[in-house]
Design an enzyme around this catalytic site. Structure first.
Site, PDB file in Angstrom:
ATOM      1  N   ARG A 184     -24.131  31.202  28.783  1.00  0.00           N
ATOM      2  CA  ARG A 184     -24.327  32.040  27.598  1.00  0.00           C
ATOM      3  C   ARG A 184     -25.077  33.324  27.973  1.00  0.00           C
ATOM      4  O   ARG A 184     -26.005  33.290  28.779  1.00  0.00           O
ATOM      5  CB  ARG A 184     -25.148  31.254  26.576  1.00  0.00           C
ATOM      6  CG  ARG A 184     -25.363  31.948  25.228  1.00  0.00           C
ATOM      7  CD  ARG A 184     -24.093  32.120  24.471  1.00  0.00           C
ATOM      8  NE  ARG A 184     -24.315  32.382  23.045  1.00  0.00           N
ATOM      9  CZ  ARG A 184     -23.331  32.763  22.225  1.00  0.00           C
ATOM     10  NH1 ARG A 184     -22.095  32.942  22.673  1.00  0.00           N
ATOM     11  NH2 ARG A 184     -23.575  32.949  20.947  1.00  0.00           N
TER      12      ARG A 184
ATOM     13  N   THR B 259     -12.708  35.437  21.321  1.00  0.00           N
ATOM     14  CA  THR B 259     -12.983  34.396  22.303  1.00  0.00           C
ATOM     15  C   THR B 259     -11.678  33.778  22.774  1.00  0.00           C
ATOM     16  O   THR B 259     -10.631  34.008  22.183  1.00  0.00           O
ATOM     17  CB  THR B 259     -13.877  33.322  21.634  1.00  0.00           C
ATOM     18  OG1 THR B 259     -15.067  33.940  21.223  1.00  0.00           O
ATOM     19  CG2 THR B 259     -14.221  32.168  22.532  1.00  0.00           C
TER      20      THR B 259
ATOM     21  N   THR C  76     -16.107  34.123  26.112  1.00  0.00           N
ATOM     22  CA  THR C  76     -16.084  35.144  25.071  1.00  0.00           C
ATOM     23  C   THR C  76     -16.767  36.427  25.522  1.00  0.00           C
ATOM     24  O   THR C  76     -17.521  36.415  26.505  1.00  0.00           O
ATOM     25  CB  THR C  76     -16.822  34.598  23.820  1.00  0.00           C
ATOM     26  OG1 THR C  76     -16.684  35.504  22.735  1.00  0.00           O
ATOM     27  CG2 THR C  76     -18.306  34.397  24.075  1.00  0.00           C
TER      28      THR C  76
ATOM     29  N   GLU D 235     -17.808  37.936  22.582  1.00  0.00           N
ATOM     30  CA  GLU D 235     -18.168  37.950  21.163  1.00  0.00           C
ATOM     31  C   GLU D 235     -17.067  38.600  20.344  1.00  0.00           C
ATOM     32  O   GLU D 235     -16.013  38.029  20.205  1.00  0.00           O
ATOM     33  CB  GLU D 235     -19.523  38.624  20.938  1.00  0.00           C
ATOM     34  CG  GLU D 235     -20.311  38.208  19.688  1.00  0.00           C
ATOM     35  CD  GLU D 235     -19.588  37.948  18.389  1.00  0.00           C
ATOM     36  OE1 GLU D 235     -19.091  36.825  18.209  1.00  0.00           O
ATOM     37  OE2 GLU D 235     -19.575  38.825  17.516  1.00  0.00           O
TER      38      GLU D 235
ATOM     39  N   GLU E 211     -22.771  40.031  22.453  1.00  0.00           N
ATOM     40  CA  GLU E 211     -23.153  38.659  22.054  1.00  0.00           C
ATOM     41  C   GLU E 211     -24.465  38.592  21.285  1.00  0.00           C
ATOM     42  O   GLU E 211     -24.688  37.666  20.502  1.00  0.00           O
ATOM     43  CB  GLU E 211     -23.245  37.772  23.305  1.00  0.00           C
ATOM     44  CG  GLU E 211     -22.867  36.329  23.068  1.00  0.00           C
ATOM     45  CD  GLU E 211     -21.383  36.170  22.790  1.00  0.00           C
ATOM     46  OE1 GLU E 211     -21.038  35.527  21.792  1.00  0.00           O
ATOM     47  OE2 GLU E 211     -20.566  36.708  23.571  1.00  0.00           O
TER      48      GLU E 211
ATOM     49  N   ASP F  30     -24.925  37.711  17.710  1.00  0.00           N
ATOM     50  CA  ASP F  30     -24.869  36.325  17.225  1.00  0.00           C
ATOM     51  C   ASP F  30     -26.245  35.829  16.762  1.00  0.00           C
ATOM     52  O   ASP F  30     -26.358  34.759  16.157  1.00  0.00           O
ATOM     53  CB  ASP F  30     -24.330  35.379  18.310  1.00  0.00           C
ATOM     54  CG  ASP F  30     -22.806  35.277  18.266  1.00  0.00           C
ATOM     55  OD1 ASP F  30     -22.187  35.933  17.426  1.00  0.00           O
ATOM     56  OD2 ASP F  30     -22.245  34.513  19.094  1.00  0.00           O
TER      57      ASP F  30
ATOM     58  N   SER G 266     -24.480  29.810  19.450  1.00  0.00           N
ATOM     59  CA  SER G 266     -23.017  29.927  19.494  1.00  0.00           C
ATOM     60  C   SER G 266     -22.382  28.831  18.657  1.00  0.00           C
ATOM     61  O   SER G 266     -23.026  27.847  18.292  1.00  0.00           O
ATOM     62  CB  SER G 266     -22.554  29.787  20.947  1.00  0.00           C
ATOM     63  OG  SER G 266     -21.154  29.676  21.014  1.00  0.00           O
TER      64      SER G 266
ATOM     65  N   GLY H 177     -12.642  31.567  17.715  1.00  0.00           N
ATOM     66  CA  GLY H 177     -12.683  31.742  16.267  1.00  0.00           C
ATOM     67  C   GLY H 177     -14.076  31.787  15.678  1.00  0.00           C
ATOM     68  O   GLY H 177     -14.248  31.491  14.489  1.00  0.00           O
ATOM     69  N   GLY H 178     -15.095  32.139  16.483  1.00  0.00           N
ATOM     70  CA  GLY H 178     -16.449  32.220  15.939  1.00  0.00           C
ATOM     71  C   GLY H 178     -16.835  30.891  15.304  1.00  0.00           C
ATOM     72  O   GLY H 178     -16.546  29.816  15.852  1.00  0.00           O
TER      73      GLY H 178
HETATM   74  N1  GLU Z   1     -19.732  34.708  19.652  1.00  0.00           N
HETATM   75  C1  GLU Z   1     -19.115  33.555  19.044  1.00  0.00           C
HETATM   76  C2  GLU Z   1     -19.875  32.292  19.353  1.00  0.00           C
HETATM   77  O1  GLU Z   1     -20.461  32.188  20.394  1.00  0.00           O
HETATM   78  C3  GLU Z   1     -17.736  33.383  19.514  1.00  0.00           C
HETATM   79  C4  GLU Z   1     -16.830  34.389  18.960  1.00  0.00           C
HETATM   80  C5  GLU Z   1     -15.431  33.846  18.814  1.00  0.00           C
HETATM   81  O2  GLU Z   1     -15.198  32.684  18.964  1.00  0.00           O
HETATM   82  O3  GLU Z   1     -14.541  34.588  18.554  1.00  0.00           O
HETATM   83  O4  GLU Z   1     -19.852  31.409  18.572  1.00  0.00           O
END
Ligand code: GLU
Length: 614
Positions: free
Chosen positions: A123, A423, A441, A443, A462, A465, A489, A510-511
């Site tokens: 990370r 990601t 990722t 981000e 990142e 986040d 994350s 997908g965050g």
């Molecule tokens: N920054 C996000 C995370 O670490 C990921 C972003 C994404 O999955 O598109 O959860």
């Protein structure tokens, strides 16, 4: 050649086409790859299939070039860690807005020899100069989110090169020089621009144009490269070359690091306008380490579910949600209607989000064991679950304190924090039985939009986040910025075992929706008895404790949407959620690799051999 018609897909769905395959003349024949054709592109793209069944190892990624690279490593005797690193490096070239040297990620790994699961945490990390109020104005309000995204301030120390290095040394059998060679070639000779790359560039064109080094690479001639053209990235090829010859210390202590720090601290803009300066220093880079962490583990029926611990909330949230599904009274998930199944998923995930928002972060005090205990899930189920009615959002967080049985609903409910997407996830298995689930990722799609001049490295954003301000006044927030802290994350690379043997491995981008996608694909396969590819294809619902739950048109457009709405779910139609890949392990060493049939234009699943290995 397996191809689908995707031309009717709107750009908004970020559809990924491989029209370039035709240009490349690359064809998979009888399980072996033969490259031909006139283009200068280096890609030896794998067939773009959503499902491949066979033996001897498997690779599933969102991208045919990256899958082909991993497959080639497996065929040449590399193991799952080797193939995962090589594929990830290739994704850094063909999916540069989602992954790469300038970002971070998490690897969950099953070691066939020890029968143990381990994880690597790559990370991104905040500079030591970060403090809880770094992302706030003088009056304590949050800095403007987009201004932070498109600036040096959001850039964390990249963890991806350190993770590759550690994974290669600890888990792999090849050295980094060999593992990064295919990616370097891909960057130097180019790959064929597909619809996803084109549309992601076009969507980001305005902010990319603001940073000269980014515009020079990604907006040749001032615009997004056309579908079907060959895209090269000589600067990125140079960076891979440096990493190959000098090792990752070139980034953490050498010339790449110097350029990176200078770029983030003094971002150059095309029009001379100011953006926030980064706080990252050479010392921050030097102190960075990819960390080996004990995986989260939770029981689901007769299975063990291994995931990523803090700083990700992925393993905890997926594990808690699965425990909740077991705690809910009534028929088992395989016996309930589709509406009731989705209702239960939504309630479980919203509850898990309420709890992770309050308790999970990189601060050393996350009550992981308690959050993953069945006692806590039973108490939460008792407080909240009604088979006939969705709990009001936001759901209050629970008390993972080891004393369970109190069915009174606690009262502090917090709004959901914001989240963004950019990601990629890959899943690999080898012939020895090792398995890699790796999510990486930068981000947001396109990260900070800032590229290190001369090195082609797109830097992450990142650090957005972190929560900029406490989620709720008066309630401790585990995800505020801090010195050398890793932002929380949602990435959830997951390996599920049965009797100490791999059973299912999966993950998604997908965050925050990663958590709900992993939950839905896993239960789709484990409980609803869908094949893995059908579980991936199924229309998705993502309830993350916000006022509304995201739902794909396959849900909102029909009776399912109506019956969920009747239960009290407020659905917000979302064209596409996630882009999962996975591998299922059948008896007799048979593997099913699966990817998206249509999301992001479809992924690429492949196996080493269609027939059992001799
Ligand atoms: N920054 C996000 C995370 O670490 C990921 C972003 C994404 O999955 O598109 O959860």
């Amino acid at each position: 050649m397996p191809r689908r018609s995707r031309t009717s897909m709107p750009a908004a769905t970020r559809s990924r086409t491989r029209q370039g395959l035709a240009v490349l003349g690359v064809l998979a024949v009888g399980g072996s790859l033969a490259a031909a054709g006139p283009a200068a592109a280096a890609g030896t793209a794998a067939p773009k299939e959503a499902q491949a069944i066979g033996y001897g190892g498997a690779v599933s990624t969102v991208d045919p070039d990256a899958t082909a690279v991993g497959l080639e490593v497996l065929r040449k005797g590399g193991n799952a860690a080797d193939a995962a690193i090589a594929s990830a490096a290739a994704l850094g070239v063909t999916e540069p807005y989602s992954a790469g040297i300038g970002g971070g990620g998490f690897l969950v790994y099953y070691n066939a020899k020890t029968k143990k699961v381990t994880t690597l945490d790559g990370r991104e990390t905040a500079p030591k100069a970060f403090a809880p109020n770094t992302l706030q104005n003088a009056d304590g309000s949050a800095l403007d989110f987009n201004s932070v995204v498109n600036s040096g301030l959001s850039v964390g120390v990249p963890g991806t090169p350190a993770l590759w290095d550690k994974a290669a040394k600890k888990l792999g059998t090849w050295n980094l020089d060999k593992l990064l060679a295919p990616a370097q070639k891909l960057a130097a000779q180019g790959f064929v621009v597909d619809e996803t790359f084109h549309s992601q560039t076009a969507t980001n064109a305005q902010r990319f144009a603001r940073f000269p080094a980014t515009a020079a690479i990604y907006l040749p001639g001032g615009k997004a490269p056309e579908v079907g053209t060959t895209f090269t990235n000589p600067d990125l090829a140079k960076s891979y070359g440096i990493l190959r010859s000098q090792g990752v210390k070139a980034l953490y202590q050498g010339e790449i690091g110097k350029a990176l720090v200078q770029t983030a601290r003094e971002p150059q803009t095309t029009d001379g306008s100011q953006v926030f300066k980064g706080l990252i220093t050479l010392n921050d880079l030097k102190s960075y380490q990819a960390l080996t962490r004990k995986p989260t583990v939770s029981k689901y029926k007769n299975l063990s579910v291994y995931g990523m611990p803090t700083p990700s909330s992925g393993g905890i949230a997926v594990g808690e949600a699965l425990n909740l599904l077991e705690a809910y009274p009534g028929k088992p998930l395989n016996k309930v209607s589709q509406t009731q199944y989705l209702h239960r998923l939504a309630e479980a995930s919203a509850t898990a989000f309420a709890d992770r928002n309050r308790w999970v972060g990189d601060f050393g005090g996350t009550p992981t064991q308690q959050l993953l205990s069945q006692g806590f899930a039973d108490e939460r189920a008792c407080q909240l679950f009604d088979a006939e009615k969705a709990a009001a959002r936001p759901i209050p967080f629970g008390r993972p304190d080891g004393r369970y049985g109190d069915c009174t609903l606690p009262f502090v409910a917090q709004q959901a924090p914001r989240d963004d997407h950019g990601t990629t996830h890959l899943t690999v298995a080898d012939k020895w039985g090792n398995v890699a689930a790796y999510t990486l990722t930068i981000e947001q799609t396109g990260g900070s939009g800032i590229t290190v001049p001369g090195y082609g490295i797109l830097l992450n954003n990142e650090l957005t986040d972190f929560n900029f301000v406490p989620l709720t006044a008066g309630v401790p927030d585990p995800n505020l910025p801090g010195p050398a802290k890793r932002p929380r994350s949602s990435m959830a690379p997951t390996i599920i075992t049965k009797g100490a043997k791999p059973y299912l491995a999966l993950g998604s981008p997908g965050g925050a929706t990663i958590i709900t996608t992993v939950l839905q694909v896993a239960t789709g396969n484990l409980d609803r008895k869908l094949s893995l590819v059908d579980a991936i294809a199924a229309p998705r619902l993502s309830s993350r404790n916000g006022a509304t739950s995201d739902a794909e048109p396959g849900i909102t457009g029909g009776e399912l949407g109506q019956s969920l709405t009747a239960l009290g779910h407020s659905l917000k139609e979302t064209p596409e959620i996630g882009a999962a890949t996975g591998i299922q392990f059948l008896s007799g060493k048979r593997l099913v690799a699966a990817a998206e049939p249509t999301r992001r234009g479809g992924g690429a699943a492949a196996v080493v051999s269609k027939k059992p290995l001799k």
